[in-house]
Design an enzyme around this catalytic site. Sequence first.
Site, short mmCIF file in Angstrom:
data_model
loop_
_atom_site.label_atom_id
_atom_site.label_comp_id
_atom_site.label_asym_id
_atom_site.label_seq_id
_atom_site.Cartn_x
_atom_site.Cartn_y
_atom_site.Cartn_z
N CYS A 154 0.82 -1.22 0.00
CA CYS A 154 0.00 0.00 0.00
C CYS A 154 0.86 1.27 0.00
O CYS A 154 1.41 1.61 -1.03
CB CYS A 154 -1.00 -0.04 1.15
SG CYS A 154 -2.38 1.07 0.85
N HIS A 267 -3.78 -5.19 0.27
CA HIS A 267 -3.28 -5.59 1.60
C HIS A 267 -3.30 -7.09 1.81
O HIS A 267 -4.30 -7.62 2.31
CB HIS A 267 -4.14 -4.92 2.68
CG HIS A 267 -3.85 -3.49 2.89
ND1 HIS A 267 -2.86 -3.05 3.74
CD2 HIS A 267 -4.39 -2.38 2.34
CE1 HIS A 267 -2.81 -1.73 3.71
NE2 HIS A 267 -3.73 -1.29 2.87
#
Length: 342
Positions: A154, A267
């Site tokens: 991320c 994620h």
Amino acid sequence: MSKDAVWVLFLVTSFQCLLLSAETHPAILLPNHYNRNTPVTCPAPNPNLYYQPVIGIVTHPGDGATGRLSNTTGASYIAASYVKFVEAAGARVVPLIYNEPTEKLFKKLELVNGVLFTGGWAKSGLYFETIGRIFKKALEKNDAGDHFPIYAICLGFELITMIVSKDNNILEEFCASNQASTLQFVENANIKGTLFQRFPPDLLKKLSTDCLVMQNHRYGISPGKLQGNHKLSSFFEILTTCEDEDDMVYVSTMRSRNYPVSAFQWHPEKNAFEWASSEIPHTKDAIQITQYAANFLVSEARKSINRPVAQEVRDNLIYNYSPTYCGKAGKGYDEVYIFAPV
Ligand SMILES: *[C@@H]1O[C@H](CO)[C@@H](O)[C@H](O)[C@H]1NC(C)=O
């Protein structure tokens, strides 16, 4: 029939049964039945691999709970999900505290076999500089002959995009906050040597049809912009893309062409270890994504030739700190490790 005759008959029929069953169901011999006199030795399955791998995770500024846990200036945190992610795949974690003196940070970097850059928001200042220094050092380790993997997740994905392009304004805005998505493999995606290589074929297929990965970002980079930037396109190879809420396409997984660097805009750690958002996928398939992604990082780290002093590792492990439960509020991370400045 005499008692003896009955006994003999019984023995004969039992023996026939044994023979018959041996024919139809060959006995399964466990390995220790082969030769009881040879002492069992258990050498390392592959002497070239390291079976005590340690992953360094860089801390992020703040307490990870918008001040609910700590307002201490200079405090930083690691969401425990990243630690569990690494531990579940058979490695231990050394926290790399971003605002420690560089010399101390680099000493800790000598104790690990790979690094992970987490999600978060900080894109400037000391945090950005620290990620840049560690990234550079990690590439140098690979250039010097170590196999030293990097997982950038991320914010980590976004930061190494800025670092490799040497352009702090390279990122574009996307609407991909708090949503699950599919992953679309780019045409002729080469998944050999990536985390996707070990995925079972049916799970690999489901990635593009089922919402199995969690997105939570407002920045990213479009495939066109990445490909049009020579520094980025010569360093990275795009594996997957995604569409945001406005159907804008962004790069969601990429890997380096020459280094063991994997970057995820999504994620991999959340599916198994974060619960606050109802959007996080928790199906059996989704949990497997977490597990395969973790296994790939640690299998890469086992190839590292770094053999640090065991006591120095233990002195710096995450086990010297305790996680705090902050998920009771029903938002944010479930558990975080907080590192107060010294
Ligand atoms: C941090 O500051 C905020 C705002 O003043 C406050 O609500 C919060 O309770 C503080 N946190 C702690 C752990 O003291």
